[in-house]
Scaffold this motif. Structure first.
Motif, PDB file in Angstrom:
ATOM      1  N   SER A   1       6.129  13.901  -2.555  1.00 18.61           N
ATOM      2  CA  SER A   1       5.651  12.684  -3.216  1.00 18.61           C
ATOM      3  C   SER A   1       6.738  12.095  -4.114  1.00 18.61           C
ATOM      4  CB  SER A   1       4.392  12.980  -4.024  1.00 18.61           C
ATOM      5  OG  SER A   1       4.668  13.756  -5.168  1.00 18.61           O
ATOM      6  N   TRP A   2       7.567  12.953  -4.711  1.00 16.05           N
ATOM      7  CA  TRP A   2       8.660  12.470  -5.578  1.00 16.05           C
ATOM      8  C   TRP A   2       9.579  11.539  -4.799  1.00 16.05           C
ATOM      9  CZ3 TRP A   2      13.939  12.356  -5.910  1.00 16.05           C
ATOM     10  CH2 TRP A   2      14.492  12.103  -7.185  1.00 16.05           C
ATOM     11  N   PHE A   3       9.934  11.922  -3.578  1.00 14.43           N
ATOM     12  CA  PHE A   3      10.819  11.082  -2.766  1.00 14.43           C
ATOM     13  C   PHE A   3      10.127   9.786  -2.356  1.00 14.43           C
ATOM     14  CE2 PHE A   3      12.698  15.322  -2.104  1.00 14.43           C
ATOM     15  CZ  PHE A   3      14.019  15.045  -2.424  1.00 14.43           C
ATOM     16  N   GLY A   4       8.823   9.852  -2.042  1.00 17.57           N
ATOM     17  CA  GLY A   4       8.094   8.645  -1.679  1.00 17.57           C
ATOM     18  C   GLY A   4       7.994   7.673  -2.837  1.00 17.57           C
ATOM     19  N   LEU A   5       7.713   8.177  -4.037  1.00 16.33           N
ATOM     20  CA  LEU A   5       7.613   7.319  -5.213  1.00 16.33           C
ATOM     21  C   LEU A   5       8.964   6.702  -5.566  1.00 16.33           C
ATOM     22  CD1 LEU A   5       5.244   9.532  -7.363  1.00 16.33           C
ATOM     23  CD2 LEU A   5       4.727   7.245  -6.501  1.00 16.33           C
ATOM     24  N   LYS A   6      10.009   7.468  -5.437  1.00 13.78           N
ATOM     25  CA  LYS A   6      11.342   6.953  -5.745  1.00 13.78           C
ATOM     26  C   LYS A   6      11.693   5.779  -4.825  1.00 13.78           C
ATOM     27  CE  LYS A   6      16.179   8.355  -6.319  1.00 13.78           C
ATOM     28  NZ  LYS A   6      16.287   7.687  -7.627  1.00 13.78           N
ATOM     29  N   ALA A   7      11.249   5.864  -3.569  1.00 15.87           N
ATOM     30  CA  ALA A   7      11.596   4.828  -2.600  1.00 15.87           C
ATOM     31  C   ALA A   7      10.652   3.622  -2.654  1.00 15.87           C
ATOM     32  CB  ALA A   7      11.586   5.421  -1.192  1.00 15.87           C
ATOM     33  N   LYS A   8       9.360   3.833  -2.903  1.00 17.08           N
ATOM     34  CA  LYS A   8       8.364   2.777  -2.713  1.00 17.08           C
ATOM     35  C   LYS A   8       7.717   2.233  -3.990  1.00 17.08           C
ATOM     36  CE  LYS A   8       8.785   2.769   1.727  1.00 17.08           C
ATOM     37  NZ  LYS A   8       9.379   1.574   2.420  1.00 17.08           N
ATOM     38  N   MET A   9       7.832   2.927  -5.107  1.00 17.28           N
ATOM     39  CA  MET A   9       7.175   2.444  -6.317  1.00 17.28           C
ATOM     40  C   MET A   9       7.935   1.258  -6.897  1.00 17.28           C
ATOM     41  SD  MET A   9       6.213   4.480  -9.826  1.00 17.28           S
ATOM     42  CE  MET A   9       5.389   3.631 -11.169  1.00 17.28           C
ATOM     43  N   PRO A  10       7.252   0.112  -7.117  1.00 15.84           N
ATOM     44  CA  PRO A  10       7.939  -1.043  -7.712  1.00 15.84           C
ATOM     45  C   PRO A  10       8.286  -0.774  -9.167  1.00 15.84           C
ATOM     46  CG  PRO A  10       5.586  -1.472  -7.559  1.00 15.84           C
ATOM     47  CD  PRO A  10       5.820  -0.161  -6.861  1.00 15.84           C
ATOM     48  N   THR A  11       9.349  -1.383  -9.626  1.00 13.61           N
ATOM     49  CA  THR A  11       9.741  -1.274 -11.027  1.00 13.61           C
ATOM     50  C   THR A  11       9.207  -2.483 -11.768  1.00 13.61           C
ATOM     51  OG1 THR A  11      11.763  -0.079 -10.426  1.00 13.61           O
ATOM     52  CG2 THR A  11      11.675  -1.042 -12.632  1.00 13.61           C
ATOM     53  N   GLN A  12       8.165  -2.252 -12.585  1.00 11.34           N
ATOM     54  CA  GLN A  12       7.553  -3.355 -13.335  1.00 11.34           C
ATOM     55  C   GLN A  12       8.380  -3.655 -14.578  1.00 11.34           C
ATOM     56  OE1 GLN A  12       5.228  -5.401 -12.747  1.00 11.34           O
ATOM     57  NE2 GLN A  12       3.478  -4.517 -11.678  1.00 11.34           N
TER      58      GLN A  12
ATOM     59  N   LYS B   1       7.999   4.017 -13.742  1.00  8.20           N
ATOM     60  CA  LYS B   1       8.634   4.763 -12.651  1.00  8.20           C
ATOM     61  C   LYS B   1       9.415   5.961 -13.161  1.00  8.20           C
ATOM     62  CE  LYS B   1      11.175   3.999  -8.350  1.00  8.20           C
ATOM     63  NZ  LYS B   1      11.756   2.959  -7.459  1.00  8.20           N
ATOM     64  N   LYS B   2      10.202   5.791 -14.218  1.00  9.74           N
ATOM     65  CA  LYS B   2      11.002   6.899 -14.751  1.00  9.74           C
ATOM     66  C   LYS B   2      10.118   8.045 -15.226  1.00  9.74           C
ATOM     67  CE  LYS B   2      14.986   4.184 -16.359  1.00  9.74           C
ATOM     68  NZ  LYS B   2      15.757   3.753 -17.556  1.00  9.74           N
TER      69      LYS B   2
ATOM     70  N   LEU C   1       0.813  -1.212   0.000  1.00  9.84           N
ATOM     71  CA  LEU C   1       0.000   0.000   0.000  1.00  9.84           C
ATOM     72  C   LEU C   1       0.852   1.271   0.000  1.00  9.84           C
ATOM     73  CD1 LEU C   1      -2.962   0.959   0.066  1.00  9.84           C
ATOM     74  CD2 LEU C   1      -2.829   0.934   2.570  1.00  9.84           C
ATOM     75  N   MET C   2       2.131   1.142   0.336  1.00  9.31           N
ATOM     76  CA  MET C   2       2.979   2.331   0.437  1.00  9.31           C
ATOM     77  C   MET C   2       3.153   3.029  -0.902  1.00  9.31           C
ATOM     78  SD  MET C   2       3.446   2.611   3.562  1.00  9.31           S
ATOM     79  CE  MET C   2       4.552   4.015   3.497  1.00  9.31           C
ATOM     80  N   PHE C   3       3.215   2.261  -1.992  1.00 14.32           N
ATOM     81  CA  PHE C   3       3.334   2.880  -3.322  1.00 14.32           C
ATOM     82  C   PHE C   3       2.120   3.735  -3.665  1.00 14.32           C
ATOM     83  CE2 PHE C   3       1.821   1.687  -7.734  1.00 14.32           C
ATOM     84  CZ  PHE C   3       2.212   2.881  -8.308  1.00 14.32           C
ATOM     85  N   PRO C   4       0.863   3.190  -3.573  1.00 10.82           N
ATOM     86  CA  PRO C   4      -0.276   4.069  -3.887  1.00 10.82           C
ATOM     87  C   PRO C   4      -0.414   5.249  -2.933  1.00 10.82           C
ATOM     88  CG  PRO C   4      -1.025   1.909  -3.135  1.00 10.82           C
ATOM     89  CD  PRO C   4       0.436   1.796  -3.388  1.00 10.82           C
TER      90      PRO C   4
END
Length: 409
Positions: A182-193, A80-81, A14-17
């Protein structure tokens, strides 16, 4: 067709969303915080108040213009990029608008800020749908919607406070700050598909879009999305003019009037989360749209009774927003999954169609409102919902019937 591995919803996933919804909140409040201020902004720039809705329509137009690029680009470079680049661009545009001195440069920056809408809809939402299983993805979308709805709920109140006590410029500074977080949160928690899509020349993007747009089911469902969302969008765009300029409410009263309307949307999303595992997928849409039709009918009735117009308006729009809350996430899922093409391209096509429709309808209703007043607003919402009960409703019925025959709940 792309193959991605989905995951179950949990505290960890849930951290990514949650990081994504912080950016979504920033983008939405980038409109809702500004709406109470647009009358003051038009006065500051020495132009007519009829320009006020254009702040929102240019914002939407900006999103529509880049969605066709961002979706396919994220298919090839990775979600992600592209998402991180879009968040950074939006943040910088929020700071750049502080330097504007006329309505033309202001609307230009609003157009560029609108790119953030496509970053969410064409890239972020596609990533959510790919990351989670079907019903979990709908739950995540509903949870995100509820959090992001804090923007239109508190945005008008904060915007009214800014007008009365400080300057509208501070709103954009705060929005830029949230977006950077949010940029820092996404960089840390968004999975790379790792998406299994063939590496093709850029020219194939056009062919991909043609394949998506040839799909009649996709077109019916996607054109149905703005029919469902547009009445509330018109409320957000025109309510400053209707409530403050025409009905004489104060800026704070205008902000408070948003609570029951947008509270209905929050309640609708909560109800959707509660019932999504108990009803056949799509049943909530068949409940929500009749409620929206009732709500728009009440607004039309209110237009006939001047003494009770405000009561009918708030009650009707609250029903409209509740109906949208239990319907929209399901309809979006149906539209996105109606095509076998890569989801970045499909999400981009959905985004382009929706935002161009939003821009066109808001500008048309804005002009009609100048000439016909409240009747233009009330009949526009009613007509949009009536239109949904044509082909889009038939397609949703057909999907539900097919799912039942194949044993899908």
């Amino acid at each position: 067709m792309q193959n991605v591995q989905t995951t179950k919803l949990s505290r960890a996933t849930l951290m990514f969303p949650l990081a994504l919804v912080l950016f979504e909140f920033s983008v939405y409040i980038g409109n809702d915080l500004v709406q109470p201020a647009v009358l003051a902004i038009t006065q500051e720039f020495g132009v007519s108040s009829s320009w006020a809705p254009s702040s929102m329509s240019f914002y939407l137009l900006g999103g529509a213009c880049v969605a066709a690029i961002l979706g396919p680009l994220s298919d090839r470079l990775g979600r992600k990029k592209v998402l991180l680049g879009g968040v950074a661009f939006f943040s910088l545009c929020c700071l750049a608008i502080l330097l504007t001195h006329n309505i033309e440069s202001f609307l230009t920056l609003r157009f560029l800020q609108g790119f953030g809408l496509s970053v969410i809809s064409a890239v972020g939402y596609a990533a959510v749908q790919e990351t989670f299983e079907e019903r979990d993805a709908i739950k995540v979308m509903a949870i995100m919607a509820n959090i992001s709805l804090l923007a239109p709920l508190i945005g008008p109140v904060l915007g009214a406070f800014m007008i009365d006590h400080v300057s509208w410029h501070w709103g954009f500074i705060g929005i830029a700050f949230l977006s950077f977080l949010s940029w820092f949160g996404l960089k840390a928690k968004m999975p790379t598909q790792h998406i299994s899509i063939p590496k093709q020349p850029v020219g194939y993007i056009i062919d991909d879009f043609k394949q998506v747009l040839k799909n009649k089911r996709f077109l019916a469902l996607t054109l149905g999305l703005p029919m469902v969302a547009m009445p509330l969008m018109l409320w957000i765009a025109l309510s400053p003019v209707i409530l403050v300029e025409q009905l004489g409410l104060s800026s704070m009263q205008y902000g408070m009037a948003q609570f029951p309307v947008l509270g209905g949307l929050i309640l609708g999303n909560i109800v959707l989360i509660k019932i999504i595992d108990k009803l056949p997928l799509g049943q909530s849409v068949m409940i929500g749209l009749p409620l929206m039709l009732l709500g728009t009918s009440l607004v039309v009735i209110g237009t006939m009774t001047e003494s009770y117009f405000l009561t009918f308006l708030i009650l009707g729009m609250s029903l409209v927003s509740f109906g949208e809350g239990i319907s929209f996430s399901v309809l979006y899922r149906f539209a996105l999954m109606s095509s076998e093409m890569s989801k970045g391209t499909v999400a981009a096509a959905v985004s382009v169609i929706m935002m161009l429709t939003f821009f066109a309808v808001i500008e048309i209703v804005r002009v009609l409102y100048e000439n016909f007043g409240l009747w233009a607003y009330s009949l526009a919402g009613f007509t949009l919902i009536i239109l949904w009960f044509s082909l889009p409703r038939l397609v949703v019925r057909d999907i539900m019937r097919q799912r039942k025959l194949t044993g899908e709940f």
